[in-house]
Write a protein that holds these residues in place. Structure first.
Motif, PDB file in Angstrom:
ATOM      1  N   SER A  43       0.835  -1.194   0.000  1.00  0.00           N
ATOM      2  CA  SER A  43       0.000   0.000   0.000  1.00  0.00           C
ATOM      3  C   SER A  43       0.872   1.246   0.000  1.00  0.00           C
ATOM      4  CB  SER A  43      -0.890   0.020   1.244  1.00  0.00           C
ATOM      5  OG  SER A  43      -0.099   0.285   2.412  1.00  0.00           O
ATOM      6  N   ILE A  44       0.251   2.376  -0.208  1.00  0.00           N
ATOM      7  CA  ILE A  44       0.921   3.649   0.022  1.00  0.00           C
ATOM      8  C   ILE A  44       1.256   3.741   1.504  1.00  0.00           C
ATOM      9  CG2 ILE A  44       0.611   6.163  -0.061  1.00  0.00           C
ATOM     10  CD1 ILE A  44      -1.304   5.661  -2.433  1.00  0.00           C
ATOM     11  N   VAL A  45       2.371   4.339   1.838  1.00  0.00           N
ATOM     12  CA  VAL A  45       2.810   4.437   3.232  1.00  0.00           C
ATOM     13  C   VAL A  45       1.863   5.330   4.024  1.00  0.00           C
ATOM     14  CG1 VAL A  45       4.663   5.249   4.749  1.00  0.00           C
ATOM     15  CG2 VAL A  45       5.222   3.995   2.649  1.00  0.00           C
ATOM     16  N   LYS A  46       1.546   4.902   5.233  1.00  0.00           N
ATOM     17  CA  LYS A  46       0.716   5.681   6.152  1.00  0.00           C
ATOM     18  C   LYS A  46       1.597   6.284   7.231  1.00  0.00           C
ATOM     19  CE  LYS A  46      -3.181   7.004   8.199  1.00  0.00           C
ATOM     20  NZ  LYS A  46      -4.183   7.902   7.565  1.00  0.00           N
ATOM     21  N   PHE A  47       1.578   7.618   7.318  1.00  0.00           N
ATOM     22  CA  PHE A  47       2.327   8.317   8.361  1.00  0.00           C
ATOM     23  C   PHE A  47       1.562   8.195   9.673  1.00  0.00           C
ATOM     24  CE2 PHE A  47       4.075  12.038  10.595  1.00  0.00           C
ATOM     25  CZ  PHE A  47       5.416  11.904  10.301  1.00  0.00           C
ATOM     26  N   PRO A  48       2.263   8.022  10.815  1.00  0.00           N
ATOM     27  CA  PRO A  48       1.561   7.877  12.107  1.00  0.00           C
ATOM     28  C   PRO A  48       0.600   9.025  12.374  1.00  0.00           C
ATOM     29  CG  PRO A  48       3.894   7.338  12.363  1.00  0.00           C
ATOM     30  CD  PRO A  48       3.727   7.898  10.980  1.00  0.00           C
ATOM     31  N   ASN A  49      -0.583   8.692  12.864  1.00  0.00           N
ATOM     32  CA  ASN A  49      -1.583   9.704  13.172  1.00  0.00           C
ATOM     33  C   ASN A  49      -2.025   9.701  14.635  1.00  0.00           C
ATOM     34  OD1 ASN A  49      -2.947   7.275  12.983  1.00  0.00           O
ATOM     35  ND2 ASN A  49      -4.346   7.915  11.376  1.00  0.00           N
ATOM     36  N   THR A  50      -1.349   8.868  15.467  1.00  0.00           N
ATOM     37  CA  THR A  50      -1.635   8.813  16.901  1.00  0.00           C
ATOM     38  C   THR A  50      -0.337   8.603  17.655  1.00  0.00           C
ATOM     39  OG1 THR A  50      -3.807   7.827  16.468  1.00  0.00           O
ATOM     40  CG2 THR A  50      -2.988   7.688  18.720  1.00  0.00           C
ATOM     41  N   ILE A  51      -0.202   9.253  18.805  1.00  0.00           N
ATOM     42  CA  ILE A  51       0.994   9.137  19.653  1.00  0.00           C
ATOM     43  C   ILE A  51       0.633   8.352  20.898  1.00  0.00           C
ATOM     44  CG2 ILE A  51       2.847  10.412  20.793  1.00  0.00           C
ATOM     45  CD1 ILE A  51       2.583  10.983  17.774  1.00  0.00           C
ATOM     46  N   PHE A  52       1.514   7.418  21.298  1.00  0.00           N
ATOM     47  CA  PHE A  52       1.337   6.759  22.589  1.00  0.00           C
ATOM     48  C   PHE A  52       2.671   6.761  23.318  1.00  0.00           C
ATOM     49  CE2 PHE A  52       2.797   3.209  19.993  1.00  0.00           C
ATOM     50  CZ  PHE A  52       3.565   2.451  20.870  1.00  0.00           C
ATOM     51  N   ARG A  53       2.609   6.625  24.602  1.00  0.00           N
ATOM     52  CA  ARG A  53       3.842   6.649  25.436  1.00  0.00           C
ATOM     53  C   ARG A  53       4.115   5.282  26.050  1.00  0.00           C
ATOM     54  NH1 ARG A  53       5.550  11.877  26.550  1.00  0.00           N
ATOM     55  NH2 ARG A  53       4.119  13.506  25.864  1.00  0.00           N
TER      56      ARG A  53
END
Length: 442
Positions: A432-442
């Motif tokens: 697929s086309i690359v998906k950039f991260p859209n959520t941050i977790f710690r």
């Protein structure tokens, strides 16, 4: 022993992907002769101005769009009606802008090749039907529009001829858009139509001038071409914009990822070509038919020649000071037109054969010597690939295939120093086309 063999075969299939011969066969099937014939036919309609004659059988935009539809119909007949051919139109009223001096129907011509698995997911290739001369409101003078944009329209027809011989999981739309020179009205109409019908648009490959190799700057090259893409969608929220300030992604919107995909596919299968990633929506102060789709929140890029000749764009046909002005067939390089058509065809195929990208990608790893990822499961995906690059690099330069898992930690990779993305891999090996991260977790 059986388990070991099966595992080996699985890895081999993923690494080889869709039969590479398919892509090389697609490239070889693109016909320079057919493209030249179509460009010549379009130029011979005299003018294809948006406001020009719609009744004549031989002159004006009406005759041109009927010929385009008939061409799509012929392709559909040859592939056992694998294309749904239709018009899509919108009435634009006089005074909409200073280039609409009378009411006009802006009519697009679509050929839809439905996908077998994801019929409502569409990758679109477009060319413009209309043309113009020096005065944008002159709809009677000869405006052959050979390069701008019979080349893009002929390329779209040729891509349909070649790819209609194949079956794809996702749908492909080949479309001739009207009203570009008068204000991008064809793209606006089709983008609105897509919204109304809940189309899931993967992206738009807008081809606008793909036939000139000799620039006014003196450079002559039949290998260079430009890919214009906006950095992030104009529809993003204020919260998304604030997040980018802290976590990055200012140049990682959906259109930019589409541009990177085209770059990678081209360098893989047509390494002789030089795709130039241009980090802007379009040429300085100018516009193209991908923009209305960008305005609606869809991914869209412009593919075009690298070295323009302005004496042949939007010009009355004439000779002044020994310079021949006008956009005529004699100035088109059809070998180059063929190459950029092939660029489109292999990218349409690569995307249409691929699974969707994960909808949600989470990233973590703050103050740790590692980068951590979680992502949504993609139906049909058999593995996933993590991509990363230096923060100043325009392309995804490093990658790791991580199998059929939904989280992974890259040990030893400091999250601060790179940008990351995730691609899904189908059973045929297509990504697929690359998906950039859209959520941050710690």
């Amino acid at each position: 022993m059986r388990i070991i063999i099966l595992g080996f075969l699985f890895i081999t299939n993923i690494s080889l992907g869709q039969n590479k011969l398919d892509f090389y066969n697609i490239i070889d099937a693109v016909s320079e002769e057919r493209i030249k014939k179509d460009v010549t036919t379009l130029a011979n309609f005299g003018t294809r101005h948006t406001l020009s004659d719609t009744v004549s059988k031989t002159r004006g935009i009406g005759a041109a769009r009927r010929w385009i539809k008939n061409s799509f119909d012929e392709i559909a007949e040859e592939c056992n009606n694998c294309l749904q051919v239709k018009y899509q139109k919108n009435l634009v009223k006089k005074g909409e802008n200073n280039r609409i001096i009378k009411d006009v129907w802006v009519v697009n011509v679509l050929a839809i090749q439905k996908g077998t698995k994801y019929p409502n997911r569409y990758i679109i290739m477009s060319g413009d039907i209309d043309s113009r001369v020096s005065d944008p409101n002159d709809y009677t003078s000869d405006a052959p529009g050979a390069n701008d944009n019979a080349t893009g329209m002929a390329g779209t027809l040729e891509a349909a001829r070649v790819l209609s011989k194949y079956s794809f999981e996702n749908s492909i739309i080949y479309v001739g858009l009207s009203g570009e020179e008068q204000g991008l009205f064809g793209g606006k109409g089709l983008a609105a139509h897509a919204k109304e019908n809940n189309w899931d648009i993967i992206g738009v490959l807008n081809n606008d001038m793909i036939g000139n190799i000799s620039g006014v700057d003196g450079v002559i090259s039949n290998r260079d071409f430009r890919i214009f893409s906006e950095p992030t969608p104009v529809t993003e929220t204020e919260a998304e914009r604030k997040s980018k300030r802290y976590y990055g992604g200012e140049v990682d919107g959906i259109s930019r990822q589409l541009a990177r995909f085209v770059y990678k596919t081209t360098k893989t299968y047509m390494p002789e070509m030089n795709p130039m990633l241009i980090y802007r929506l379009d040429r300085f102060g100018r516009g193209g038919h991908h923009r209305p789709f960008n305005d609606a929140g869809y991914a869209g890029i412009r593919i075009m020649e690298a070295h323009e000749n302005y004496t042949q764009q939007h010009q009355d046909i004439r000779t002044e000071n020994g310079i021949n002005y006008g956009d005529v067939v004699a100035h088109v390089n059809f070998e180059y037109n063929k190459k950029l058509t092939a660029v489109n065809a292999i990218n349409l195929a690569a995307i249409a054969w691929a699974p969707p990208a994960p909808k949600k990608v989470e990233i973590g790893g703050i103050v740790a010597p590692s980068a951590k990822f979680k992502w949504d499961k993609v139906e049909g995906a058999v593995a996933y690939k993590i991509y990363w690059r230096d923060t100043t690099s325009p392309t995804w330069d490093y990658s790791k295939t991580v199998g059929n898992v939904l989280e992974y930690t890259l040990d030893g990779i400091v999250i601060d120093n790179y940008f990351f993305g995730i691609a899904a891999i189908g059973a045929n090996g297509q990504e697929s086309i690359v998906k950039f991260p859209n959520t941050i977790f710690r």
